[in-house]
Design a protein around this motif. Structure first.
Motif, PDB file in Angstrom:
ATOM      1  N   ALA A   1       0.839  -1.207   0.000  1.00  0.00           N
ATOM      2  CA  ALA A   1       0.000   0.000   0.000  1.00  0.00           C
ATOM      3  C   ALA A   1       0.871   1.253   0.000  1.00  0.00           C
ATOM      4  N   TRP A   2       1.945   1.233   0.758  1.00  0.00           N
ATOM      5  CA  TRP A   2       2.878   2.375   0.810  1.00  0.00           C
ATOM      6  C   TRP A   2       3.426   2.668  -0.587  1.00  0.00           C
ATOM      7  N   ASN A   3       3.862   1.613  -1.265  1.00  0.00           N
ATOM      8  CA  ASN A   3       4.435   1.780  -2.602  1.00  0.00           C
ATOM      9  C   ASN A   3       3.401   2.268  -3.614  1.00  0.00           C
ATOM     10  N   TRP A   4       2.213   1.727  -3.509  1.00  0.00           N
ATOM     11  CA  TRP A   4       1.152   2.145  -4.433  1.00  0.00           C
ATOM     12  C   TRP A   4       0.824   3.625  -4.263  1.00  0.00           C
ATOM     13  N   TYR A   5       0.708   4.033  -3.003  1.00  0.00           N
ATOM     14  CA  TYR A   5       0.412   5.430  -2.635  1.00  0.00           C
ATOM     15  C   TYR A   5       1.532   6.327  -3.170  1.00  0.00           C
TER      16      TYR A   5
END
Ligand code: 7RM
Length: 635
Positions: free
Chosen positions: A382-386
């Motif tokens: 999720a961090w990377n996607w954000y």
């Protein structure tokens, strides 16, 4: 406001200063506010009672800091931008001048209805500007607000109203959330059957849902405003408050069955919310700041209302949900208002991530400078996607760790200043002295270690008491480890000294960033007629972070298990609210208990997680055979 940290070196120096001489540090920060009288003493404390007093002797009103002081140079600047649930409905903008007028008028409505300093007022409203106005109007006259999230049930509201002995409720006929209409006033009517302390209910018109208005008790918001206007009660002088007068109560779940009323006071909370807002997000004049939280939670209190307004910022408030009318709603809002700072929750990111990039691709997100995350650990994916799809690789992500009890952000990068690292809240903000301790309370020194997260020195935003029961505050937060505030979270410190929060170590589940006590859910399940006993644990859930897994022993053999599951889920919704509804209900013949009758949750947690390879020592169980049945029939 001039307390923004601008470089990592400055952060390090400021941090050093803040721990070497906390009183001098916070006194200097407090100079950035409007005081009717300055403090006699910066800090007076012990963790034994506990007694926490910041800026004692000082006099102020937080609304003077959040509104009046900005009128001269920012009177025509938007204070609140409001976006409706339905994208077809026109948005609203309240400038600081307009906010001032509305807060004053409504403060006069409260006074005209007999509300005095120190009275408790329950606010149960949808995410409309009038919710912020109601909160600020309470603060203006020194009434203590207790905002209850619009998703809570009548029973939960009644418990909170009774605990605080509220004399008034402010609500609306209903609220819009996605495709749903929430019948707020009907829920209040059900709650108030149990609440004789409530003399007046003020009802805002929002959905025009038919409701009943009880004579003598219920009054329309709009009529009450007209009344004070007719009486010429336009301006309302702010009530001059002591630094340690109560500002608000906010209920939060812990490991026992009963939510606690966390109390925050005027001066310390204000200084801390404003200081952390300014530093973590690096807000610049004219920036548009959008926090997607609900004001029913602490994030909404500190980072939609008090923090941003204290700094003269423009705060964007959204009535709806991230997926309505489709999963592009946040990005439409960013595009429409040219949002510069976006602060949201991992659960929202995961759910939008699952909807795919089609909802992002045609949106202009180039205004974004800083992204924030709050409420639960953010997983790497999720961090990377954000980072990649929303920040386009050039917006720092501030993963902010804090709690209802801390009042404001505690561990977090400072945007553009602290080097970020996926899944890490990174470093403590100035003034925050962290300790990791082991089970025995021994402090764990050095790097590349993990333990229970404690804070060893007061900070201005910290909890003062639990409403009506100071002993409970002591027992919950200050008794586990001597002379420390215990957070209830587990945490690791890596080789760089960076902090990563690993999750709760007590019986609290974090569902979509909302804290839910397992004991509360068990109590609700046990109210259903056919239930003998239950045990509730959390398990990893792809979107929600954690889901609720309930093991239930039924009275008799039921014919239709599916129907009983629905009935149990409905009971939990009724008693607590839909957010506490179990995701999985497994019927069992027995629960793993020790000879002294304690449920071994560790075993149930492992099974719910699907990790049955090593259940640890089960020999101390009263009846080890129940574990086999539970394992074999796992959902
Ligand atoms: C602000 C808020 C507090 C609990 C806390 C943690 C968890 C919050 C993070 C986090 C990992 C984060 N207040 N939590 N933020 N865990 N990383 N950045 O959420 O009182 O409702 O919840 O939430 O377990 O103790 S809260």
């Amino acid at each position: 406001m001039n307390f923004q940290i601008k470089s990592f070196l400055e952060y390090q120096e400021t941090y050093q200063k803040s721990v070497t001489n906390p009183e001098a540090f916070w006194a200097e920060m407090a100079e950035n506010f409007v005081w009717r009288k300055k403090w006699d003493e910066v800090l007076n404390w012990n963790f034994k009672d506990p007694k926490i007093e910041w800026f004692s002797g000082a006099k102020l009103n937080i609304t003077e800091n959040c509104i009046d002081r900005h009128l001269a140079d920012k009177g025509d600047q938007p204070a609140i931008i409001w976006e409706a649930n339905d994208p077809q409905e026109h948005h609203r903008i309240l400038t600081y001048k307009q906010l001032h007028q509305k807060v004053n008028l409504f403060a006069n409505v409260l006074k005209n209805n007999g509300v005095k300093k120190g009275d408790r007022i329950c606010i149960y409203m949808p995410m409309v500007p009038e919710l912020a106005i109601a909160v600020l109007a309470c603060a203006r006259i020194g009434a203590i607000h207790s905002v209850v999230f619009g998703g809570f049930s009548a029973q939960s509201i009644a418990d909170r109203i009774k605990d605080a002995q509220c004399e008034m409720v402010i609500t609306a006929d209903g609220g819009f959330r996605g495709a749903k209409d929430i019948p707020l006033k009907n829920v209040i009517d059900d709650a108030l059957v149990q609440c004789p302390s409530v003399k007046t209910v003020i009802v805002l018109t929002r959905t025009r849902t038919p409701i009943s208005m009880i004579k003598g008790r219920d009054k329309w918001w709009e009529d009450e405003i007209k009344k004070v206007e007719t009486l010429g009660l336009i301006d309302c002088e702010p009530e001059i408050m002591d630094a340690e007068d109560k500002l608000f109560i906010l209920y939060t779940s812990g490991s026992t069955g009963k939510p606690k009323g966390v109390v925050h006071t005027c001066a310390g909370y204000m200084v801390y919310a404003a200081y952390t807002f300014q530093n973590v997000f690096q807000y610049q004049p004219k920036d548009i700041y959008f926090c997607t939280a609900d004001i029913g939670w602490i994030t909404g209190h500190s980072y939609i209302i008090y923090g941003p307004l204290a700094q003269g910022a423009t705060t964007l408030m959204f009535e709806g949900v991230p997926t309505y009318p489709d999963a592009g709603r946040f990005w439409d809002i960013v595009d429409k208002f040219k949002v510069n700072i976006l602060y949201t929750a991992p659960t929202a990111i995961r759910s939008l991530m699952q909807s795919g990039l089609d909802y992002v691709k045609d949106k202009d997100l180039s205004s974004l400078k800083v992204l924030g995350s709050v409420g639960e650990p953010i997983n790497e994916e999720a961090w990377n996607w954000y980072n990649e799809n929303i920040g386009k690789g050039n917006c720092p992500i501030v993963d902010t760790w804090w709690q209802t009890e801390t009042g404001g952000i505690m561990i977090s990068p400072i945007a553009g200043v602290t080097k970020t690292k996926p899944c890490y809240a990174t470093l403590p903000l100035p003034g925050i002295q962290i300790e990791l301790v082991d089970e025995k309370g021994q402090v764990i020194e050095g790097n590349d270690v993990s333990g229970n997260l404690c804070i060893k020195f007061p900070w201005p935003g910290m909890i003062r008491t639990t409403y009506g029961d100071h002993e409970r505050c002591l027992q919950t937060y200050f008794a586990t480890y001597e002379n420390k505030y215990f957070t209830g979270d587990g945490c690791l410190r890596d080789e760089d000294g960076y902090y990563r929060i690993t999750g709760r170590v007590d019986d609290v589940i974090n569902v979509s960033g909302h804290r839910i006590g397992t004991a509360e859910v068990e109590n609700a399940i046990n109210m259903f007629t056919d239930v003998v006993e239950s045990a509730v644990v959390g398990y990893p859930h792809e979107i929600k972070g954690q889901g609720i897994y309930a093991y239930v022993i039924l009275n008799d053999h039921t014919e239709d298990e599916e129907l009983t599951r629905k009935d149990i889920a409905m009971t939990v919704s009724r008693i607590i609210g839909a957010i506490a509804r179990p995701d999985k209900i497994q019927f069992v013949k027995g629960l793993p208990k020790t000879r002294s009758g304690k449920i071994m949750r560790r075993i149930l947690r492992k099974i719910a997680e699907g990790d049955v390879s090593n259940l640890g020592d089960t020999s101390t169980l009263l009846d080890p055979s129940v574990v086999e049945q539970i394992k074999n029939e796992k959902l």
